[in-house]
Scaffold this motif. Structure first.
Motif, PDB file in Angstrom:
ATOM      1  N   PHE A 149     -22.877  44.994  68.321  1.00  0.00           N
ATOM      2  CA  PHE A 149     -23.707  45.096  67.603  1.00  0.00           C
ATOM      3  C   PHE A 149     -23.931  43.930  66.595  1.00  0.00           C
ATOM      4  O   PHE A 149     -24.895  43.244  66.015  1.00  0.00           O
ATOM      5  CB  PHE A 149     -23.557  46.295  66.558  1.00  0.00           C
ATOM      6  CG  PHE A 149     -24.406  46.637  65.264  1.00  0.00           C
ATOM      7  CD1 PHE A 149     -25.713  47.424  65.454  1.00  0.00           C
ATOM      8  CD2 PHE A 149     -24.076  45.943  64.169  1.00  0.00           C
ATOM      9  CE1 PHE A 149     -26.317  47.589  64.089  1.00  0.00           C
ATOM     10  CE2 PHE A 149     -24.782  46.028  62.967  1.00  0.00           C
ATOM     11  CZ  PHE A 149     -26.118  46.986  63.091  1.00  0.00           C
ATOM     12  N   PHE A 150     -23.000  43.500  66.036  1.00  0.00           N
ATOM     13  CA  PHE A 150     -22.525  42.424  65.101  1.00  0.00           C
ATOM     14  C   PHE A 150     -23.106  41.015  65.783  1.00  0.00           C
ATOM     15  O   PHE A 150     -23.293  40.162  65.079  1.00  0.00           O
ATOM     16  CB  PHE A 150     -21.221  42.124  64.542  1.00  0.00           C
ATOM     17  CG  PHE A 150     -20.842  43.491  63.803  1.00  0.00           C
ATOM     18  CD1 PHE A 150     -21.365  44.124  62.624  1.00  0.00           C
ATOM     19  CD2 PHE A 150     -19.708  44.354  64.284  1.00  0.00           C
ATOM     20  CE1 PHE A 150     -20.996  45.164  62.101  1.00  0.00           C
ATOM     21  CE2 PHE A 150     -19.436  45.554  63.719  1.00  0.00           C
ATOM     22  CZ  PHE A 150     -19.940  45.911  62.606  1.00  0.00           C
ATOM     23  N   LEU A 151     -23.237  40.884  67.095  1.00  0.00           N
ATOM     24  CA  LEU A 151     -23.703  39.697  67.753  1.00  0.00           C
ATOM     25  C   LEU A 151     -25.013  39.949  68.230  1.00  0.00           C
ATOM     26  O   LEU A 151     -25.332  39.097  69.441  1.00  0.00           O
ATOM     27  CB  LEU A 151     -22.855  39.342  68.586  1.00  0.00           C
ATOM     28  CG  LEU A 151     -21.255  38.617  68.088  1.00  0.00           C
ATOM     29  CD1 LEU A 151     -20.308  38.387  68.993  1.00  0.00           C
ATOM     30  CD2 LEU A 151     -21.752  37.294  67.549  1.00  0.00           C
ATOM     31  N   SER A 162     -35.006  37.692  58.962  1.00  0.00           N
ATOM     32  CA  SER A 162     -33.828  36.688  58.726  1.00  0.00           C
ATOM     33  C   SER A 162     -32.720  37.029  59.261  1.00  0.00           C
ATOM     34  O   SER A 162     -31.747  36.240  59.395  1.00  0.00           O
ATOM     35  CB  SER A 162     -33.720  36.313  57.261  1.00  0.00           C
ATOM     36  OG  SER A 162     -33.100  37.470  56.447  1.00  0.00           O
ATOM     37  N   LEU A 163     -32.702  38.547  60.020  1.00  0.00           N
ATOM     38  CA  LEU A 163     -31.448  38.756  60.343  1.00  0.00           C
ATOM     39  C   LEU A 163     -31.172  38.312  61.796  1.00  0.00           C
ATOM     40  O   LEU A 163     -31.673  38.726  62.738  1.00  0.00           O
ATOM     41  CB  LEU A 163     -31.512  40.523  60.506  1.00  0.00           C
ATOM     42  CG  LEU A 163     -30.145  41.117  61.073  1.00  0.00           C
ATOM     43  CD1 LEU A 163     -28.971  40.852  59.953  1.00  0.00           C
ATOM     44  CD2 LEU A 163     -30.202  42.876  60.956  1.00  0.00           C
ATOM     45  N   SER A 164     -30.569  37.323  62.113  1.00  0.00           N
ATOM     46  CA  SER A 164     -30.522  37.014  63.378  1.00  0.00           C
ATOM     47  C   SER A 164     -29.024  37.149  63.977  1.00  0.00           C
ATOM     48  O   SER A 164     -29.156  38.004  64.970  1.00  0.00           O
ATOM     49  CB  SER A 164     -30.220  35.193  63.258  1.00  0.00           C
ATOM     50  OG  SER A 164     -29.146  34.753  62.227  1.00  0.00           O
ATOM     51  N   PHE A 165     -27.914  37.124  63.317  1.00  0.00           N
ATOM     52  CA  PHE A 165     -26.692  37.570  63.716  1.00  0.00           C
ATOM     53  C   PHE A 165     -25.907  38.119  62.343  1.00  0.00           C
ATOM     54  O   PHE A 165     -25.824  37.414  61.603  1.00  0.00           O
ATOM     55  CB  PHE A 165     -25.734  36.461  64.416  1.00  0.00           C
ATOM     56  CG  PHE A 165     -26.199  35.868  65.682  1.00  0.00           C
ATOM     57  CD1 PHE A 165     -25.988  36.791  66.818  1.00  0.00           C
ATOM     58  CD2 PHE A 165     -26.803  34.710  65.595  1.00  0.00           C
ATOM     59  CE1 PHE A 165     -26.645  36.254  68.050  1.00  0.00           C
ATOM     60  CE2 PHE A 165     -27.304  34.238  66.882  1.00  0.00           C
ATOM     61  CZ  PHE A 165     -27.019  34.991  68.118  1.00  0.00           C
ATOM     62  N   PRO A 166     -25.669  39.458  62.524  1.00  0.00           N
ATOM     63  CA  PRO A 166     -24.873  40.079  61.374  1.00  0.00           C
ATOM     64  C   PRO A 166     -23.619  39.125  60.844  1.00  0.00           C
ATOM     65  O   PRO A 166     -23.466  39.257  59.536  1.00  0.00           O
ATOM     66  CB  PRO A 166     -24.577  41.611  62.057  1.00  0.00           C
ATOM     67  CG  PRO A 166     -25.620  41.945  62.780  1.00  0.00           C
ATOM     68  CD  PRO A 166     -26.186  40.529  63.680  1.00  0.00           C
ATOM     69  N   ILE A 167     -23.142  38.975  61.868  1.00  0.00           N
ATOM     70  CA  ILE A 167     -21.676  37.857  61.508  1.00  0.00           C
ATOM     71  C   ILE A 167     -22.023  36.887  60.453  1.00  0.00           C
ATOM     72  O   ILE A 167     -21.209  36.518  59.976  1.00  0.00           O
ATOM     73  CB  ILE A 167     -21.048  37.795  62.855  1.00  0.00           C
ATOM     74  CG1 ILE A 167     -21.687  36.466  63.355  1.00  0.00           C
ATOM     75  CG2 ILE A 167     -20.400  38.660  63.693  1.00  0.00           C
ATOM     76  CD1 ILE A 167     -21.147  35.762  64.582  1.00  0.00           C
ATOM     77  N   PHE A 168     -23.182  36.360  60.457  1.00  0.00           N
ATOM     78  CA  PHE A 168     -23.395  35.365  59.570  1.00  0.00           C
ATOM     79  C   PHE A 168     -24.214  35.835  58.473  1.00  0.00           C
ATOM     80  O   PHE A 168     -24.629  34.822  57.478  1.00  0.00           O
ATOM     81  CB  PHE A 168     -24.464  34.134  60.335  1.00  0.00           C
ATOM     82  CG  PHE A 168     -23.508  33.776  61.342  1.00  0.00           C
ATOM     83  CD1 PHE A 168     -22.276  33.116  61.284  1.00  0.00           C
ATOM     84  CD2 PHE A 168     -24.139  33.593  62.527  1.00  0.00           C
ATOM     85  CE1 PHE A 168     -21.401  32.662  62.304  1.00  0.00           C
ATOM     86  CE2 PHE A 168     -23.505  33.161  63.650  1.00  0.00           C
ATOM     87  CZ  PHE A 168     -22.055  32.643  63.817  1.00  0.00           C
TER      88      PHE A 168
END
Length: 264
Positions: free
Chosen positions: A116-118, A135-141
């Motif tokens: 999910f986070f990637l 703007s939500l590309s990868f949640p980890i960033f």
């Protein structure tokens, strides 16, 4: 002692249910269903730039249903949701979780798969009718997901193998942008091991952090070589946020091995 913040908040959640049990009694099944509903609500809210920690009446209704019955009513009775104002634009009620950290905790409970986070569009399958931040590309960033990720790592119901796999993907993340995002992913993994104390990769992660922070002896140039200050500073901050006892052991070993070379 609690091994992670997630385990601590798990106890907080149970304590709040027990605290309200006299006035608003709940069964184990009701608590489970409400936690799941709150998890979905928290997840969708954090992903939506316009709501995040201030949830409009309409938004909550889309997830929990009508306010006079069901999950919405129970969430208000127990105190997980509270009215915090009226929106100026539309004049509708605005709600917030008991505390932002509880919202992040419930969101972490709603995520079972670390992928999910990637995922570049992680929430489309959950509710395609709700607006998702472009703007939500990868949640980890994304800043708003950081605490959710750390709380996810602290859950004791997530298999160790899944956490290890996620850590491995973080430290091996390739961004194709000169390493800018790769460093960010690595630093996130280093912070995560403070919540995931059984991580088998913690030694190598901490050694790499220390190398970025203090540099290393270059055998060809025969001098101590340091990394650029942005990397060194980010590593310094991360060392303060990772597992404290493990970091101290790693630092002691580093100093012992580099007594004659390292310029303190």
């Amino acid at each position: 002692l609690f091994r992670s913040r997630a385990m601590l908040y798990e106890q907080f959640v149970e304590a709040i249910y027990e605290w309200k049990q006299d006035r608003f009694p709940t069964t184990s099944t009701q608590r489970t269903h409400l936690n799941q509903a709150l998890g979905k609500l928290a997840l969708m809210a954090i992903a939506n730039e316009k709501t995040k920690f201030r949830l409009t009446h309409r938004f909550v209704c889309e997830i929990l249903g009508a306010p006079d019955k069901g999950m919405f009513q129970l969430a208000l009775q127990v105190g997980w949701l509270n009215q915090v104002g009226i929106s100026e634009a539309q004049g509708e009620k605005v709600y917030a979780f008991y505390h932002p950290t509880f919202q992040e905790y419930f969101a972490a409970l709603a995520i079972n798969d670390w992928k999910f986070f990637l995922n570049s569009s992680p929430l489309v399958s959950l509710s395609p009718c709700l607006p998702i931040s472009p703007s939500l590309s990868f949640p980890i960033f994304e800043y708003q997901w950081k605490e959710v990720i750390l709380l996810w790592f602290g859950r004791d119901d997530i298999p160790k193998s899944s956490k290890e796999e996620f850590i491995k993907n973080l430290i091996e993340f390739e961004d194709g942008c000169g390493g800018f995002y790769s460093y960010q992913a690595y630093f996130l993994a280093a912070e995560a091991i403070a919540e995931f104390v059984d991580c088998s990769l913690y030694e190598s992660i901490l050694k790499q952090l220390i190398k970025w922070r203090f540099g290393y002896y270059h055998p060809i140039q025969r001098r101590w070589w340091r990394y650029p200050s942005p990397i060194a500073e980010a590593a310094r901050v991360t060392l303060l946020k990772t597992d404290r006892s493990c970091a101290i052991i790693a630092l002691e070993e580093f100093i012992k091995l580099n007594q004659s070379d390292f310029d303190t």
